[in-house]
Design a protein around this motif. Sequence first.
Motif, PDB file in Angstrom:
ATOM      1  N   ASP A  96     -32.807   8.671 -17.923  1.00  0.00           N
ATOM      2  CA  ASP A  96     -31.882   7.705 -18.504  1.00  0.00           C
ATOM      3  C   ASP A  96     -31.195   6.826 -17.459  1.00  0.00           C
ATOM      4  OD1 ASP A  96     -30.275   9.609 -17.319  1.00  0.00           O
ATOM      5  OD2 ASP A  96     -29.432  10.378 -19.196  1.00  0.00           O
ATOM      6  N   ALA A 272     -36.310   3.638 -18.519  1.00  0.00           N
ATOM      7  CA  ALA A 272     -36.443   2.378 -19.251  1.00  0.00           C
ATOM      8  C   ALA A 272     -36.648   1.224 -18.274  1.00  0.00           C
ATOM      9  CB  ALA A 272     -35.208   2.138 -20.109  1.00  0.00           C
ATOM     10  N   ARG A 273     -37.533   0.333 -18.626  1.00  0.00           N
ATOM     11  CA  ARG A 273     -37.888  -0.759 -17.720  1.00  0.00           C
ATOM     12  C   ARG A 273     -36.677  -1.602 -17.331  1.00  0.00           C
ATOM     13  NH1 ARG A 273     -42.519  -3.020 -16.113  1.00  0.00           N
ATOM     14  NH2 ARG A 273     -42.569  -5.226 -15.557  1.00  0.00           N
ATOM     15  N   HIS A 275     -33.556  -0.695 -17.148  1.00  0.00           N
ATOM     16  CA  HIS A 275     -32.707   0.038 -16.214  1.00  0.00           C
ATOM     17  C   HIS A 275     -33.339   0.045 -14.818  1.00  0.00           C
ATOM     18  CE1 HIS A 275     -30.669   0.964 -19.779  1.00  0.00           C
ATOM     19  NE2 HIS A 275     -30.974   2.247 -19.937  1.00  0.00           N
TER      20      HIS A 275
END
Length: 333
Positions: A96, A272-273, A275
């Motif tokens: 995350d 996630a891309r 992030h």
Amino acid sequence: MADISRRALLRMGGGVAAMPLLGATGPCALAAAPAAWPARPIRLVVTFPPGGSSDIVARLIAPLLSEQLGQSVVIDNKPGAGSSIGAQLVAQSPNDGYTLLVSNSAALSIAPSLLEKRSYDPLASFEHLAYVGAVPTVFALHPSVPAGNIRELAAWIRASDSPVPFGSGGAASVGHLVGEQFAQELGLRMEHVPYRGAGPMRADLLGGQIKIAIDALPQNIALQKQGRVKLLAVTSARRVPQSPQTPSVAELGFGQLVSENYVGISAPAGIAREHAQRITEAVRQVCRRPEVAQALEAQGFVTQDMDAAGFTRLVAAQASTWAAVARRTGATL
């Protein structure tokens, strides 16, 4: 009165019109806005104790990353098992964006080849986001050793009645593998002494408990100026500006010992891309600051602006190279 009535009606109409939306549950309902990232502090895991190159990078960039990302960045030192403990922790953390690794050669390029049972993969377990720089290691001697260059050091070791200990910042460190390879290439009897970090190892070198250390260059520059250590050679292809009087192993005829400890930032695989891109850009912006580049170079780092794809290729190439060295030396964790 008419103006007041119109305003009252408008307020009432607005309230009435809004009421059905508040209770709507169908496809026309208002979607809840996703929480902004980052919404809580980010943990930066360092795989060595305080005082080493990875820790230096973390403490330099953490407050500036905090500015860039708008959230606290907390350093968490997790040393042990050739840097594999900290790397495994990050690899198994949620992807995350709240747990990041201060990636380095020991954790990603060396330890996986020395572990009997791999707990993570240097490529499949991580997203490598941003490169910071690399630090050459150096052959550092206690001043009592009667050697002024690498060949004299080899002769002194050969003349010893027993294996000569050499220290490194830990098992699976670049210093460990360079020392093993040096002994193998020259047919020397040497014994590796792994420490839990470069700080304790350096203290023993200064105290004369060990006579040879293969250590990161930065922390030894001042010690050499004080006459507390002798630096024989940096493990780079050419001399470095921070210590121009110290020859490189390549110019001395030991090109097979060229090695540098890279440092960067990685995240668990599957982040996630958006992030990942934000972290990459934040680190690159921090490292582009003149004061940061100067501080890194003063510590012996050779810096380079590199995108995530380039850093990933570097990790892959280094992992392949060090795996071959590990097999030749027989070193294990």
